[in-house]
Write an enzyme that holds these catalytic residues in place. Structure first.
Site, PDB file in Angstrom:
ATOM      1  N   ASP A 321       0.975  -1.296  -0.084  1.00 30.15           N
ATOM      2  CA  ASP A 321      -0.053  -0.284  -0.046  1.00 30.15           C
ATOM      3  C   ASP A 321       0.793   1.165  -0.107  1.00 30.15           C
ATOM      4  OD1 ASP A 321      -2.745   1.010   0.403  1.00 30.15           O
ATOM      5  OD2 ASP A 321      -1.831   2.069   2.182  1.00 30.15           O
ATOM      6  N   GLU A 350       1.475   0.234  -4.887  1.00 31.72           N
ATOM      7  CA  GLU A 350       0.980   1.455  -5.392  1.00 31.72           C
ATOM      8  C   GLU A 350       2.272   2.285  -5.534  1.00 31.72           C
ATOM      9  OE1 GLU A 350      -3.342   2.071  -3.942  1.00 31.72           O
ATOM     10  OE2 GLU A 350      -1.719   2.151  -2.077  1.00 31.72           O
TER      11      GLU A 350
END
Length: 629
Positions: A321, A350
């Site tokens: 994340d 990400e």
């Protein structure tokens, strides 16, 4: 002070932090150079309120240590930390087990908890990252529907149930995943997080870390007894493995749920977090703090944690994340260490932050920073080109936008430098995670309802198919939001992180309504798995094997030439995003077999409609055609 702690004299390289159990003794070690005193409190059970206190001794490198003689199997413990005259109790950041809500850590004897045949259970065969087909799902969403046919609704054990069906005998659950053909299940956070009370049925996605090395208790049948979550988590992993499915953990090493009251900050105040020149916590995560991965002992904790999950729980992959908040050196160390444990582990994340970070730009793991590594990143360029923005009414290639052909081509080649015009951020295509939707933002079905209200429901269904057909036939790593294959809806909620089961559940009754689309996506997955030329992971191989062909506006066509055994010699793939049919001129006069049309995908040749074509073919509106010879 935090800069002083980065000096060599405070860097501890041992692999024994936490509570190391044996039948004869348990050794506790905790790195906390700046506090005044630490004691271990040992509790006989999860509901023991008194415990017994044992004072620790401070040694070299700022590591406190205690050795307790005797068998402390599966008992509970915490640290009592004295700092600046204030004494506070906290779980160990390295604890591997916990009672409900992480109130107490746990001394774990894993051998006494493991499910039968855990050590020797069969794991899926090794595949290259571009051969992976990733399916993202939340533990509760998978089974909570009243139509799921699963008994252990909202629990780890739902993933172990076989022969589950809806009331009208449509396959659900584990059997659905096997039938669909995906290779990896990506689980939204399953480490212990602090945003739900584990004693209730509260809902959250779980991007709120508390104890990084402990499975979340709300997904266990008993959150109080720390052994239950461990056994049931492993039972889930084992069931998925034995059914040919790898397990990916969504990990959040960029921030914690709280800062001042977090175990990290109690043990070494402000060290684990980034701060500005005035000592204020910085907020690159958008959640109130950001973890300082670049600091030696923080990097060690993250790497140790990844190694623990890979070794003890046999996890096959990690999705990071807000990965740009992890510094590049840390991500490369994670890649090296994880791959040394299991070369088949897939790592991706990400490539952005949640806000301005105090980590310098040149240290952030952003899009492009992954070049030449085995770390992959989400390709939001392709996502946006396919559908427009994620929450609004703007249009992309598949739903009526104009002029997106070049961006689609960049995605089809996996983001490599194919030529001076078709080039993006990767060195090799496996670095690109190709997707059109994920848990964040509107579901694909909801996006098309918002952006294309004047199209017919069937046209929007065709947009869904076309988007996934591009994802599943592009070079790179395909990623599917769980339920997209049956047109999942969240009733227009674009940020459903705490919206509960009614909004977030997979409504399995939709499978019978959209069975044709399900079979279509299943066929595309089978086609991809059958053709090595669709899963290249070398830029030179892509340039050599893939040739774009002339086609009308708002369509993209290309030919793949293969020398792999078992592949067709040639494939032609045509994606038509127009609201009308187009005529595509085939660049030779040979006879081609049609293996995908707007109705079906069949690697042996379609059963519905024309079976072959020659010289040209009509491509229906909002659809893909795939030919082979």
């Amino acid at each position: 002070m935090t800069k002083i702690l980065d000096a060599q004299e405070f860097i501890y390289n041992g692999n024994d932090l936490g509570a190391v159990y044996s039948k004869e003794n348990t050794i506790f070690k905790v790195w906390a150079p700046t506090v005044d005193k630490i004691s271990v409190i040992v509790y006989e059970s999860f509901d023991d309120c008194l415990g017994k206190k044992h004072e620790m001794i401070k040694g070299e490198k700022g590591v406190w240590e205690l050795k307790l003689i005797g068998n402390y199997k599966n008992k509970y413990y915490n640290y009592l930390v004295l700092n600046d005259g204030i004494e506070r109790e906290t779980p160990d950041i390295y604890t591997k087990g916990a009672s409900a809500n992480g109130e107490k850590g746990m001394i774990i004897d894993f051998s006494s908890i493991n499910p039968d045949n855990w050590a020797n259970h069969k794991r899926p065969a090794a595949i290259n990252r571009t051969e992976s087909i990733i399916y993202e799902i939340h533990i509760r969403d998978f089974s909570s529907s009243e139509y799921s046919g699963m008994k252990n609704k909202g629990k780890y054990l739902a993933f172990t149930e076989k022969n589950t069906k809806t009331p009208i005998d449509v396959i659900t659950g584990l059997d659905h995943l096997k039938d669909l053909g995906i290779t990896h299940v990506h689980l939204l956070p399953v480490f212990d997080f602090a945003s739900v009370d584990e004693n209730t049925e509260e809902y959250n996605w779980g991007y709120d870390p508390y104890l990084y090395n402990v499975p979340e208790g709300s997904y266990a049948t008993n959150s109080h007894d720390g052994t239950v979550r461990i056994r049931e988590f492993k039972t889930m992993v084992q069931a998925l493995h034995e059914n040919g499915i790898n397990v990916i953990m969504d990990v959040v090493y960029n921030h914690t749920f709280t800062k001042i009251n977090s175990p990290m900050d109690i043990l070494v105040p402000k060290y684990y977090y980034r701060t500005d020149d005035y000592g204020n916590y910085t907020n690159g995560s958008g959640c109130g703090n950001e973890i300082a991965s670049e600091k030696p002992m923080v990097r060690k904790f993250i790497v140790d944690s990844i190694k623990f999950w890979a070794q003890e729980y046999k996890i096959d992959g990690f999705r990071f994340d807000l990965m740009a908040l992890e510094d590049i050196a840390t991500m490369k160390e994670i890649e090296n260490q994880a791959k040394s444990i299991n070369s088949n582990i897939i790592i991706y994340g990400e490539p952005w932050t949640g806000g301005p970070s105090s980590l310098s730009q040149n240290m952030q793991m952003k899009k492009g920073s992954q070049k030449g590594t085995q770390v992959s990143v989400f390709n939001d360029d392709l996502r946006n080109a396919l559908k427009g923005d994620s929450d609004g009414a703007s249009l992309g290639f598949v739903n009526g936008g104009k002029g997106f052909e070049l961006e689609i081509k960049k995605g089809i080649v996996g983001g490599i430098k194919y030529n001076n015009d078709i080039c993006n951020f990767t060195q090799n295509p496996g670095e690109s995670i190709n997707y059109v939707s994920a848990h964040d933002n509107l579901c694909l079905y909801d996006k098309f309802e918002k952006s294309n209200p004047h199209n017919t429901p069937f046209e929007r269904e065709k947009m869904n198919r076309l988007a996934l057909s591009i994802v599943l036939t592009s070079q790179g790593v395909p990623f599917i939001q769980g339920g997209t294959e049956i047109l999942r809806t969240k009733q227009g909620n674009y940020n459903s992180y705490n919206a509960g089961d009614m909004i977030n559940k997979i409504s399995w009754n939709r499978k019978s309504v959209f069975l044709e689309t399900y079979e279509y996506i299943k066929g595309l997955i089978a086609l991809r798995k059958s053709q090595k030329v669709l899963t290249l992971d070398n830029e030179n191989d892509v340039r050599k094997s893939l040739k774009f062909l002339d086609s009308p506006c708002n369509s993209v066509a290309y030919e793949l030439t293969s020398t792999f055994a078992g592949d067709y010699d040639n494939l032609i793939i045509i994606h038509n995003a127009n609201n009308n049919e187009i005529k595509f001129i085939i660049p030779d006069t040979d006879e081609w077999i049609i293996i995908a049309n707007e109705l079906e995908v069949n690697v042996l040749g379609v059963c519905k409609g024309d079976k072959t074509c020659q010289s040209d073919i009509i491509v229906p509106a909002i659809s893909s055609i795939i030919l082979c010879k």
